[in-house]
Design a protein around this motif. Structure first.
Motif, PDB file in Angstrom:
ATOM      1  N   ASN A   1      -5.654  -7.621   1.626  1.00  0.00           N
ATOM      2  CA  ASN A   1      -6.417  -6.859   2.600  1.00  0.00           C
ATOM      3  C   ASN A   1      -7.769  -7.508   2.848  1.00  0.00           C
ATOM      4  OD1 ASN A   1      -7.576  -4.585   4.124  1.00  0.00           O
ATOM      5  ND2 ASN A   1      -5.803  -3.483   3.310  1.00  0.00           N
TER       6      ASN A   1
ATOM      7  N   THR B   1       0.830  -1.203   0.000  1.00  0.00           N
ATOM      8  CA  THR B   1       0.000   0.000   0.000  1.00  0.00           C
ATOM      9  C   THR B   1       0.867   1.258   0.000  1.00  0.00           C
ATOM     10  OG1 THR B   1      -1.732  -1.168   1.222  1.00  0.00           O
ATOM     11  CG2 THR B   1      -1.816   1.232   1.238  1.00  0.00           C
TER      12      THR B   1
ATOM     13  N   TYR C   1      -0.989  -1.355  -5.897  1.00  0.00           N
ATOM     14  CA  TYR C   1      -2.325  -1.262  -5.295  1.00  0.00           C
ATOM     15  C   TYR C   1      -3.058  -2.592  -5.431  1.00  0.00           C
ATOM     16  CZ  TYR C   1      -2.341   3.806  -4.422  1.00  0.00           C
ATOM     17  OH  TYR C   1      -2.084   5.068  -3.941  1.00  0.00           O
TER      18      TYR C   1
ATOM     19  N   ASP D   1       1.390   4.129  -2.910  1.00  0.00           N
ATOM     20  CA  ASP D   1       1.116   5.541  -2.667  1.00  0.00           C
ATOM     21  C   ASP D   1       2.308   6.402  -3.057  1.00  0.00           C
ATOM     22  OD1 ASP D   1      -0.861   7.461  -1.432  1.00  0.00           O
ATOM     23  OD2 ASP D   1       0.907   7.926  -0.235  1.00  0.00           O
TER      24      ASP D   1
ATOM     25  N   ALA E   1      -1.696  -4.968  -2.867  1.00  0.00           N
ATOM     26  CA  ALA E   1      -2.261  -4.677  -1.548  1.00  0.00           C
ATOM     27  C   ALA E   1      -3.707  -5.132  -1.456  1.00  0.00           C
ATOM     28  CB  ALA E   1      -2.157  -3.173  -1.264  1.00  0.00           C
ATOM     29  N   LEU E   2      -4.444  -4.973  -2.544  1.00  0.00           N
ATOM     30  CA  LEU E   2      -5.845  -5.381  -2.580  1.00  0.00           C
ATOM     31  C   LEU E   2      -5.991  -6.871  -2.300  1.00  0.00           C
ATOM     32  CD1 LEU E   2      -8.654  -4.126  -3.228  1.00  0.00           C
ATOM     33  CD2 LEU E   2      -8.320  -4.880  -5.577  1.00  0.00           C
TER      34      LEU E   2
ATOM     35  N   ARG F   1     -10.421  -2.219   1.024  1.00  0.00           N
ATOM     36  CA  ARG F   1     -10.400  -2.736  -0.352  1.00  0.00           C
ATOM     37  C   ARG F   1     -11.070  -1.745  -1.311  1.00  0.00           C
ATOM     38  NH1 ARG F   1      -9.357  -7.987  -1.335  1.00  0.00           N
ATOM     39  NH2 ARG F   1     -10.905  -8.057  -2.992  1.00  0.00           N
TER      40      ARG F   1
ATOM     41  N   ARG G   1      -8.164   4.094  -5.641  1.00  0.00           N
ATOM     42  CA  ARG G   1      -6.844   4.541  -6.074  1.00  0.00           C
ATOM     43  C   ARG G   1      -6.463   3.919  -7.408  1.00  0.00           C
ATOM     44  NH1 ARG G   1      -6.459   9.059  -3.536  1.00  0.00           N
ATOM     45  NH2 ARG G   1      -5.374   9.115  -1.522  1.00  0.00           N
TER      46      ARG G   1
ATOM     47  N   LEU H   1      -8.616   1.084  -1.906  1.00  0.00           N
ATOM     48  CA  LEU H   1      -7.550   0.694  -2.826  1.00  0.00           C
ATOM     49  C   LEU H   1      -8.071   0.643  -4.262  1.00  0.00           C
ATOM     50  CD1 LEU H   1      -5.916  -2.109  -0.668  1.00  0.00           C
ATOM     51  CD2 LEU H   1      -4.897   0.114  -1.230  1.00  0.00           C
ATOM     52  N   GLN H   2      -9.291   0.165  -4.438  1.00  0.00           N
ATOM     53  CA  GLN H   2      -9.864   0.137  -5.787  1.00  0.00           C
ATOM     54  C   GLN H   2     -10.068   1.547  -6.324  1.00  0.00           C
ATOM     55  OE1 GLN H   2     -10.479  -2.714  -7.764  1.00  0.00           O
ATOM     56  NE2 GLN H   2     -10.561  -1.020  -9.239  1.00  0.00           N
TER      57      GLN H   2
END
Length: 406
Positions: free
Chosen positions: A388, A362, A381, A366, A384-385, A394, A400, A397-398
């Motif tokens: 998580n 994550t 991302y 960023d 990380a998704l 979640r 982003r 993150l989606q």
């Protein structure tokens, strides 16, 4: 009627502690309160919630525990049943079934007894005092549900067989037990403030419980700088709770939060506790400094990242935690630029303790996004998704990924 799950969460620790003090058996107390909650689920929607739900649960649980003790006492012989009846009668005359302030503190320090190993102390406190479920505790300990359940069962059995008393220890024993209690209180708060799984990003009842327990400990230990530092930390974080999610429950990052809605009273109280914590050598004061810098910055752009990085350096000197190193890398990225942050992250991202964590991916994503490298950011991302378990996280993150054109 307010959601019953929140009521049970709020009243659980006090009820278990009160019944355990009354009957002297943690397993009997926990089972009795569980049965009382089941009774409440049937009675309260029909009859309405009582004015004092905690007292109702304690009274009902004591009745349940009394019945169990009487049933079990007649197995070896009726003479034991007479002894149980005498104990119950004397207890009933000596005190009313209401919640007493020190019950949970007694329970916390009992769970911190040195006869128990550290993970068992931690798991037992989170279960009996705070009412966290076994899966929630398993996530906090990075263990399986079955392992945590077995650990809690063994710890309760050891307390029973060793006749460990349910009491706050004498003053000379407090320093050895207090760090564990502080760690458990902070875990309760963080599970509420950064919920690790489920539909809600913030669990208000756990945040409230963490703040309450921290202030209780500071009251019990007025000269303890670590207790003051923890109380400062949770109050400063909690001042921003109302702005962490929008009306739909979606996460709002710190830089986008409406600072006008932050709770200035909690910020003032948090800063006061931070001043009381002067001289602290533990991990909570550096974290409170970080929270204080954010809470007092007029805007995101005016955040003092130099002080934040210095506080992370101090924290690393105390804990040497890979999670702290990852968060420090993000702060370095804000102080010195994204490339500097990515270089700092490279030094810790492959640590064995982070292998299942979504945090490094994550933060890397960023920093890449802020460095103007959206295609690479999307890759991380997505990484990380996949790691998580929190639905709001979640969704964030989606969001982003979509912003980066993924």
């Amino acid at each position: 009627m307010q959601p019953l799950d929140g009521v049970f969460r709020r009243e659980w620790g006090g009820a278990v502690a009160a019944v355990a003090r009354w009957c002297g058996d943690l397993t009997v107390a926990e089972d009795a309160v569980q049965e009382a909650c089941a009774d409440a689920l049937r009675a309260w929607p029909r009859d309405g919630m009582p004015d004092a739900p905690g007292a109702w649960l304690i009274t009902t649980a004591r009745n349940r525990a009394r019945d169990r003790l009487r049933r079990e006492s007649i197995r070896p012989g009726k003479e034991l049943a007479a002894v149980v009846d005498d104990i119950i009668a004397r207890t009933d005359r000596s005190e009313a079934p209401h919640r007493i302030r020190d019950d949970e503190l007694r329970m916390m320090f009992t769970c911190a007894h040195p006869a128990l190993d550290r993970p068992s102390q931690f798991a037992l406190t989170l279960r009996l005092v705070s009412g966290l479920t076994v899966p929630e505790i398993a996530r906090a300990l990075l263990q399986s549900d079955s392992a945590v359940g077995a650990r809690i069962t063994r710890a309760k059995a050891k307390i029973r067989h060793a006749n460990i008393p349910l009491r706050v220890p004498p003053a000379d024993m407090l320093p050895a037990r207090t760090p564990h209690v502080l760690a458990c209180v902070y875990s309760v708060f963080t599970e509420g403030y950064w919920s690790t799984a489920g539909p809600s990003a913030v669990r208000d009842e756990l945040c409230d419980e963490g703040v309450r327990l921290a202030r209780e400990l500071s009251g019990l230990l007025p000269g303890d700088t670590e207790a003051a530092a923890l109380t400062a930390l949770v109050l400063l974080h909690d001042s921003r709770r109302a702005t962490r999610v929008d009306a739909q429950g979606a996460l709002i990052p710190l830089e986008e939060q409406d600072r006008r809605r932050w709770d200035r009273h909690k910020i003032a109280r948090g800063l006061d506790y931070a001043r009381r914590a002067g001289g602290s050598t533990g991990p909570y004061l550096p974290q409170a400094v970080i929270a204080a810098v954010h809470a007092t910055a007029p805007s995101w752009e005016q955040t003092d990242w130099t002080t934040i990085c210095a506080a992370y350096d101090r924290l690393l000197a105390i804990t040497e935690s890979p999670v702290v190193r990852v968060n420090r890398a993000l702060a370095v990225g804000f102080r010195d630029g994204p490339d500097a942050g990515l270089a700092a992250l490279d030094q810790v991202a492959d640590h064995a303790r982070l292998v299942h964590s979504a945090l490094p991916a994550t933060i890397r994503a960023d920093l890449l996004r802020r460095a103007g490298r959206p295609a690479e950011a999307v890759q991380w991302y997505r990484e990380a998704l996949g790691r998580n378990g929190s639905e709001p996280a979640r969704r964030f993150l989606q969001r982003r990924i979509d912003e980066c054109g993924g």
